[in-house]
Design a protein around this motif. Structure first.
Motif, short mmCIF file in Angstrom:
data_model
loop_
_atom_site.label_atom_id
_atom_site.label_comp_id
_atom_site.label_asym_id
_atom_site.label_seq_id
_atom_site.Cartn_x
_atom_site.Cartn_y
_atom_site.Cartn_z
N LEU A 223 0.82 -1.21 0.00
CA LEU A 223 0.00 0.00 0.00
C LEU A 223 0.85 1.26 0.00
CD1 LEU A 223 -2.75 -1.07 2.56
CD2 LEU A 223 -2.96 -0.93 0.08
N VAL A 224 2.03 1.19 0.59
CA VAL A 224 2.90 2.37 0.65
C VAL A 224 3.67 2.57 -0.65
CG1 VAL A 224 4.97 3.32 1.76
CG2 VAL A 224 3.10 2.42 3.16
N PHE A 225 4.21 1.49 -1.22
CA PHE A 225 5.15 1.65 -2.33
C PHE A 225 4.50 1.58 -3.71
CE2 PHE A 225 8.05 0.37 1.11
CZ PHE A 225 8.95 1.42 1.02
N THR A 226 3.36 0.91 -3.86
CA THR A 226 2.73 0.84 -5.18
C THR A 226 2.36 2.21 -5.74
OG1 THR A 226 1.88 -1.39 -4.74
CG2 THR A 226 0.79 -0.14 -6.47
N PRO A 227 1.85 3.15 -4.93
CA PRO A 227 1.53 4.47 -5.49
C PRO A 227 2.72 5.19 -6.12
CG PRO A 227 0.47 4.21 -3.37
CD PRO A 227 1.40 3.04 -3.52
N ASN A 228 3.94 4.79 -5.76
CA ASN A 228 5.11 5.43 -6.37
C ASN A 228 5.11 5.24 -7.88
OD1 ASN A 228 8.41 4.99 -7.01
ND2 ASN A 228 7.85 6.77 -5.80
N ALA A 229 4.76 4.04 -8.35
CA ALA A 229 4.73 3.78 -9.79
C ALA A 229 3.63 4.60 -10.46
CB ALA A 229 4.51 2.29 -10.05
N VAL A 230 2.47 4.74 -9.77
CA VAL A 230 1.39 5.56 -10.32
C VAL A 230 1.84 7.01 -10.45
CG1 VAL A 230 -0.99 6.34 -9.96
CG2 VAL A 230 -0.31 4.00 -9.32
N GLY A 231 2.53 7.50 -9.43
CA GLY A 231 3.03 8.88 -9.48
C GLY A 231 4.03 9.09 -10.58
N LEU A 232 4.92 8.12 -10.81
CA LEU A 232 5.89 8.25 -11.90
C LEU A 232 5.19 8.35 -13.24
CD1 LEU A 232 8.55 5.64 -10.71
CD2 LEU A 232 8.95 8.09 -11.05
N ALA A 233 4.16 7.50 -13.45
CA ALA A 233 3.44 7.53 -14.72
C ALA A 233 2.67 8.84 -14.89
CB ALA A 233 2.48 6.34 -14.80
N ALA A 234 1.99 9.28 -13.83
CA ALA A 234 1.22 10.53 -13.91
C ALA A 234 2.14 11.72 -14.13
CB ALA A 234 0.40 10.71 -12.64
N GLY A 235 3.27 11.74 -13.43
CA GLY A 235 4.20 12.85 -13.59
C GLY A 235 4.80 12.91 -14.98
N ALA A 236 5.07 11.73 -15.57
CA ALA A 236 5.63 11.70 -16.92
C ALA A 236 4.67 12.31 -17.92
CB ALA A 236 5.95 10.25 -17.31
N ALA A 237 3.35 12.16 -17.68
CA ALA A 237 2.36 12.77 -18.57
C ALA A 237 2.21 14.26 -18.29
CB ALA A 237 1.02 12.05 -18.41
N LEU A 238 2.16 14.63 -17.01
CA LEU A 238 1.93 16.03 -16.65
C LEU A 238 3.08 16.94 -17.08
CD1 LEU A 238 0.38 15.70 -13.08
CD2 LEU A 238 -0.74 16.59 -15.13
N VAL A 239 4.30 16.44 -16.99
CA VAL A 239 5.45 17.29 -17.29
C VAL A 239 5.47 17.72 -18.75
CG1 VAL A 239 7.11 15.48 -17.92
CG2 VAL A 239 7.91 17.57 -16.76
N GLU A 240 4.77 16.96 -19.60
CA GLU A 240 4.68 17.33 -21.01
C GLU A 240 3.60 18.38 -21.26
OE1 GLU A 240 6.73 16.32 -23.29
OE2 GLU A 240 7.81 14.90 -22.02
N LEU A 241 2.72 18.57 -20.28
CA LEU A 241 1.57 19.45 -20.48
C LEU A 241 1.64 20.74 -19.67
CD1 LEU A 241 -1.23 16.71 -20.25
CD2 LEU A 241 -0.22 17.67 -22.33
N VAL A 242 2.31 20.70 -18.52
CA VAL A 242 2.31 21.84 -17.59
C VAL A 242 3.74 22.23 -17.26
CG1 VAL A 242 1.43 22.73 -15.39
CG2 VAL A 242 0.15 20.95 -16.62
#
Length: 412
Positions: free
Chosen positions: A352-371
């Motif tokens: 529960l603690v470490f799995t969200p890290n992968a979600v954050g990496l994927a979301a950040g990779a998309a956001l950094v291209e847009l914002v």
């Protein structure tokens, strides 16, 4: 605080079991950190593919999703033999990497890394459960801090050593080194002095047993906020990590500058590991975690400032703040969970603690291209800071705990 730290460290290192544990963590951590870097370089050189090289990290990380299932093994058998076996298993698997010399054999690397990661999940669950039995409760905070220091210290030196060994003798030499470290760690764990009774035969099905760890965490008023805060922190850490190269561009440096920032952050993590025991005793798990998250959140927001000095200070602050919630959560789980449930609960907490890290990496990779990163980072810092609020609220009373969680007294 500074007057109690040396005494606490001395007490931990004088404890025979704690010393053997820490030695095992250092030895096996060195081999794992070396292989983590070299496996990607090895696959990249064989195939020329950046995507396949990135899959090496995914192969090692993927078994974390099955943490609650794998962690149940630590509650169905004695933990010391299981811990030794989970060190000998990767030692036996790693020599198969000697057969990898052409692109069509790369699948062997992925298979070994996947099994390597699965063994690591079981090993962590067995270790977390056995530590709570083998080490006095008063030393758990100091021990977990020192364990963090040992792990982060290996991440600073082992990848460089692994890269040098790979450059001189190739990938098989690093696999052999890693196998040797696991054998040595197994020998150290064999020296632990701990009495374990055989676990009672399970009275429920596998699915029910697996779910008990998650149920216990969710209904426990002190553990649930820590686990949720840990997951939120790792989600934000993943988002922040994916923005790293945009931050470096904002500073006007080459991508290789990431190595400098990572080194400074690692040094901060080493430092907080040494101070965590006294800090936990003075602040308690919740406030220790909250203050660490707050420090990391402020550092994340300030990274938008295009200054080398600010970037270095923020990296050091992140290194100090980020491990706080991880150390606090693990220590609280070890102290608050009944022994019969500890393997499943620790593994579930890790998932529960470490799995969200992968979600954050994927979301950040998309956001950094847009914002623009100069807008993203302050927003991230504010959101991250908000996750401290539940930790700073008062814990539930004992009567409320009993009303909400009758399974606490007999979770099995």
């Amino acid at each position: 605080m500074t007057t109690t730290t040396p005494g606490a460290l001395t007490r931990v290192l004088r404890d025979r079991n704690a010393g053997l544990y820490l030695a095992g963590v250092v030895v096996s951590g060195f081999g794992t950190s070396a292989l983590w870097l070299v496996s990607g370089v090895w696959v990249k050189e064989l195939t020329g593919s950046d995507g396949l090289a990135a899959l090496c990290l995914l192969a090692m990380w993927a078994p974390t999703l099955a943490g609650p299932i794998l962690g149940a093994l630590a509650d169905r058998t004695r933990r010391k033999p299981l811990l030794i076996g989970m060190n000998l298993l990767p030692a036996a698997l790693l020599p198969t990497l000697f057969t990898v010399d052409t692109p069509d054999r790369v699948w062997v690397v992925f298979a070994v890394l996947f099994l390597y990661g699965a063994a690591g999940i079981v090993q962590d669950a067995a270790e977390s459960a056995l530590v709570a039995t083998a080490i006095p409760a008063s030393l758990l905070g100091d021990f977990n801090g020192l364990r963090m220091t040992a792990s982060e210290g290996m991440k600073l030196v082992a990848p460089l050593a692994g890269a040098g060994l790979y450059a001189a003798y190739g990938g098989p030499s690093v696999a052999l080194l890693d196998a040797a470290t696991f054998v040595l760690a197994a020998g150290l764990y064999a020296g632990l002095r701990v009495r374990e009774s055989r676990p009672e035969p399970p009275t429920a099905g596998w699915r029910t047993q697996t779910a008990e760890g998650a149920r216990y965490l969710w209904t426990h008023p002190r553990l649930r906020p820590l686990v949720l805060a840990g997951g939120g922190t790792m989600l934000c850490a993943g988002l922040g990590g994916s923005l790293l190269y945009a931050v470096i561009d904002n500073l006007g440096h080459a991508p290789s500058y990431a190595g400098v920032l990572y080194a400074v952050q690692g040094a901060g993590s080493v430092a907080v590991g040494l101070l965590s025991g006294p800090a936990l005793r003075r602040l308690g798990e919740r406030r220790f975690a909250a203050y660490g998250i707050a420090l990391t959140a402020v550092a994340a927001g300030l990274r938008a400032v295009p200054s080398d000095a600010v970037a270095l200070v923020c990296s050091a602050a992140s290194g100090v703040g980020l491990p706080c919630v991880l150390i606090a959560t693990l220590t609280a789980v070890q102290r608050e969970t009944p022994d019969a449930l500890l393997g499943r609960t620790a593994a579930t907490a890790n998932t529960l603690v470490f799995t969200p890290n992968a979600v954050g990496l994927a979301a950040g990779a998309a956001l950094v291209e847009l914002v623009d990163v100069r807008l993203l980072l302050p927003v991230l810092g504010l959101v991250w800071l908000g996750s401290t609020v539940p930790l700073l609220q008062s814990a539930a009373s004992p009567s409320r705990t009993a009303a909400r969680s009758p399974s606490d007294a007999n979770p099995a």
